[in-house]
Design a protein around this motif. Structure first.
Motif, PDB file in Angstrom:
ATOM      1  N   CYS A 152     136.657  66.891 -53.567  1.00 60.05           N
ATOM      2  CA  CYS A 152     135.944  67.216 -52.323  1.00 60.05           C
ATOM      3  C   CYS A 152     136.809  66.922 -51.105  1.00 60.05           C
ATOM      4  N   GLU A 153     137.564  65.849 -51.139  1.00 58.62           N
ATOM      5  CA  GLU A 153     138.381  65.448 -49.996  1.00 58.62           C
ATOM      6  C   GLU A 153     139.449  66.482 -49.647  1.00 58.62           C
TER       7      GLU A 153
ATOM      8  N   THR B 196     134.066  67.382 -44.435  1.00 63.25           N
ATOM      9  CA  THR B 196     135.399  67.967 -44.318  1.00 63.25           C
ATOM     10  C   THR B 196     135.395  69.255 -43.502  1.00 63.25           C
TER      11      THR B 196
ATOM     12  N   ASP C  59     135.193  63.117 -56.242  1.00 63.96           N
ATOM     13  CA  ASP C  59     135.463  62.656 -54.879  1.00 63.96           C
ATOM     14  C   ASP C  59     136.815  63.143 -54.348  1.00 63.96           C
ATOM     15  N   PRO C  60     137.923  62.924 -55.087  1.00 64.00           N
ATOM     16  CA  PRO C  60     139.209  63.428 -54.584  1.00 64.00           C
ATOM     17  C   PRO C  60     139.223  64.944 -54.410  1.00 64.00           C
TER      18      PRO C  60
ATOM     19  N   GLN D  48     129.906  65.158 -48.659  1.00 64.37           N
ATOM     20  CA  GLN D  48     131.362  65.069 -48.585  1.00 64.37           C
ATOM     21  C   GLN D  48     131.979  66.396 -48.147  1.00 64.37           C
TER      22      GLN D  48
END
Length: 208
Positions: free
Chosen positions: A126-127, A159, A123-124, A155
């Protein structure tokens, strides 16, 4: 240290066919042994940054680059380290992605322990992907389908990247997946009696 396994080779094969620009600057995040960093250099990259939180992994990646006289730099750390050396033309990543019911403090667990959902690193990553990539650059992320294929694609798209699955392979459970199989069944991430997982490579492209 994460030893090269089927997901490593699937990622390396996807990279070999992805069209790495000659002279590209590449990030190999969660490098493990450095196998994909080596593959990136052999694809024509002129600057490969291999990053891992493990001291053993960092040493292994450095040695593999030195022995082959390839342009591989190595740094120990996480996304903070990766971001300082960016942006990159290509980002490849084989993050820890196994959903784990209870934290494991055993040696090497950081290589595969992705937290309760398997996404504590995914998750981090992808962010911050748009920050890591130069305009026109692309990323390749490998993980098990039990980690949430659709979520990763969504995700990356949220972005601003274009994202899709570009490779997949069905592989037998290794020791870690076998150990976590009851947890995976309880979450309905695998079927009763299932002894294999589908591993996927997801590509995200930052528009030029």
């Amino acid at each position: 240290m994460y030893r090269p396994q089927a997901d490593t080779w699937l990622l390396a094969e996807a990279l070999a066919t992805a069209g790495v620009p000659t002279g590209a600057k590449v990030l190999d995040f969660c490098t493990g042994s450095g196998a994909v960093a080596v593959a990136a250099a052999q694809c024509g990259a002129s600057d490969v940054m291999a990053v891992d939180v493990s001291v053993r992994a960092a040493v292994s990646a450095w040695l593999n680059g030195q022995l082959r006289r390839l342009p591989i730099r190595v740094a120990r750390g996480g996304l903070d380290v990766a971001r300082r050396s960016g942006p990159y033309d290509v980002v490849v990543a084989n993050p820890p992605y196994v959903p784990v019911a209870e934290p494991n403090s055993g040696a090497g667990s950081r290589a595969w322990d992705g937290g309760p959902t398997g996404r504590s690193v995914v998750d981090p990553l992808c962010e911050v992907m748009p920050e890591l990539l130069r305009p026109g650059g692309f990323a390749l992320i490998v993980h098990s389908e039990v980690t949430g294929l659709a979520r990763t694609v969504d995700q990356l798209r949220q972005t601003g990247l274009k994202a899709a699955t570009v490779a997949r392979a069905r592989i037998p459970f290794g020791p870690v997946m076998e150990r976590e199989s009851s947890n995976l069944r309880a979450q309905r991430l695998i079927e009763p009696g299932q002894s294999w997982e589908e591993v996927v490579v997801i590509r995200g492209d930052r528009p030029a």
